[in-house]
Design an enzyme around this catalytic site. Sequence first.
Site, mmCIF file in Angstrom:
data_model
loop_
_atom_site.group_PDB
_atom_site.id
_atom_site.type_symbol
_atom_site.label_atom_id
_atom_site.label_comp_id
_atom_site.label_asym_id
_atom_site.label_seq_id
_atom_site.Cartn_x
_atom_site.Cartn_y
_atom_site.Cartn_z
ATOM 1 N N GLY A 1 -14.480 27.204 22.843
ATOM 2 C CA GLY A 1 -13.841 26.246 21.964
ATOM 3 C C GLY A 1 -13.048 26.869 20.844
ATOM 4 O O GLY A 1 -12.438 26.162 20.038
ATOM 5 N N GLN A 2 -13.026 28.197 20.787
ATOM 6 C CA GLN A 2 -12.326 28.870 19.687
ATOM 7 C C GLN A 2 -10.842 29.057 19.960
ATOM 8 O O GLN A 2 -10.095 29.524 19.099
ATOM 9 C CB GLN A 2 -12.995 30.227 19.378
ATOM 10 C CG GLN A 2 -12.616 31.379 20.309
ATOM 11 C CD GLN A 2 -13.403 31.420 21.605
ATOM 12 O OE1 GLN A 2 -13.681 30.388 22.180
ATOM 13 N NE2 GLN A 2 -13.741 32.613 22.041
ATOM 14 N N THR B 1 -9.925 37.849 19.483
ATOM 15 C CA THR B 1 -8.489 37.946 19.184
ATOM 16 C C THR B 1 -8.099 39.383 18.904
ATOM 17 O O THR B 1 -7.087 39.879 19.415
ATOM 18 C CB THR B 1 -8.130 37.064 17.972
ATOM 19 O OG1 THR B 1 -8.330 35.699 18.329
ATOM 20 C CG2 THR B 1 -6.673 37.262 17.558
ATOM 21 N N ALA C 1 -2.744 40.066 14.145
ATOM 22 C CA ALA C 1 -3.696 38.944 14.113
ATOM 23 C C ALA C 1 -5.141 39.404 13.990
ATOM 24 O O ALA C 1 -5.588 40.309 14.698
ATOM 25 C CB ALA C 1 -3.538 38.097 15.363
ATOM 26 N N GLY D 1 -13.162 33.310 13.640
ATOM 27 C CA GLY D 1 -14.112 32.329 14.168
ATOM 28 C C GLY D 1 -15.253 32.016 13.229
ATOM 29 O O GLY D 1 -15.511 30.854 12.901
ATOM 30 N N GLU D 2 -15.963 33.029 12.778
ATOM 31 C CA GLU D 2 -17.146 32.811 11.941
ATOM 32 C C GLU D 2 -16.862 32.772 10.437
ATOM 33 O O GLU D 2 -17.496 31.982 9.717
ATOM 34 C CB GLU D 2 -18.184 33.898 12.245
ATOM 35 C CG GLU D 2 -18.777 33.748 13.617
ATOM 36 C CD GLU D 2 -19.273 35.065 14.192
ATOM 37 O OE1 GLU D 2 -20.345 35.049 14.814
ATOM 38 O OE2 GLU D 2 -18.602 36.096 14.010
#
Length: 333
Positions: free
Chosen positions: A47-48, A91, A282, A286-287
């Site tokens: 879902g990220q 990423t 980039a 996420g966290e």
Amino acid sequence: MKKRGRGIGLSFYGTGYGNGFPDVSKAKVRLLEDGKVGIYVGSTEVGQGAKTVLTQIGAETLKLPVEEIVFIAEDTSLTPDAGTAAASRQTYNTGNAIRIACEKFVERLKELAKEQLNLNSVYGLKAEDGHIFLEIFPQKRISYKELSKIYKDSIIEVEGEFVAQTVMMDPETGQGAPYWPYTFNACGVELEVDTLTGQVEILKAVFAQDVGRAVNPHLVEGQMDGGFAMALGYILFEDLNIKEGKIYNDRFSRYLIPTAMDTLKVENIIVEDPESTAPYGAKGIGEPTMIPVGPAILNAIYDAIGVRVTELPVTPENLIKLIQEDNERKEEI
């Protein structure tokens, strides 16, 4: 009585496994039968937005539309290991592995094009929009589709690998460079506390997130909104209610999470400061998007009522209890 307060929270977060632990991502790139390009990685989509961003990184490197890329993930029979979908690393790590593999793939296609175009060198050849062509004489060109037909009995494939730089902490001095890169963020919150009911209402929120380079700004904002909502639930709503090892709030009728009615429009600020070691600058976020939100809310509560919260969640019942205890201490003084 309603009292208003403001608070801020700041954080920094290191990408990857850290502390010298091997942090490796691999990717494969293959020329497919129809001239499209397959990118194969073991990264997991939870879902990220990994599949979208990693496809974009591949497309940028190959100078291809994303429609010409077939992205294959989560199939261990086809994909090399890209490490876990954890530590906000996909990423950065796997994006780098894809970039490296795509660069090698382009060089491989240039070698094949040189032979088919009867050239004496790969110098001056350029890859763009599914073609390899001579930049000084663009009519001298061959498409990926033509190459796939010519070499249909061969597998045109390369692999890229990226190993993140991380240094184990010295156990004696506590010094080292356990993570790289770091990402930074800040959150500001304005809220009201109802001192009669213990209800906390978030009125405004501003969230600034360093992303290095926003490969996909919409996904970045989605991560920021999601991190804010997750932290909001953690701070104000979610209570497992564990007593003697037993979880009593074991269903959503009792374990409360924020709904659309509990969240608000956060003013998101994307800060771009490209990271030199990252794919197109980039970083992973996420966290870290969750980390500064809680301190900002707790600081705002303190600003409003002068009471420090040291246990979570800050339910109305718990907050009323803290306010009463604070009032009793003041009366004793």
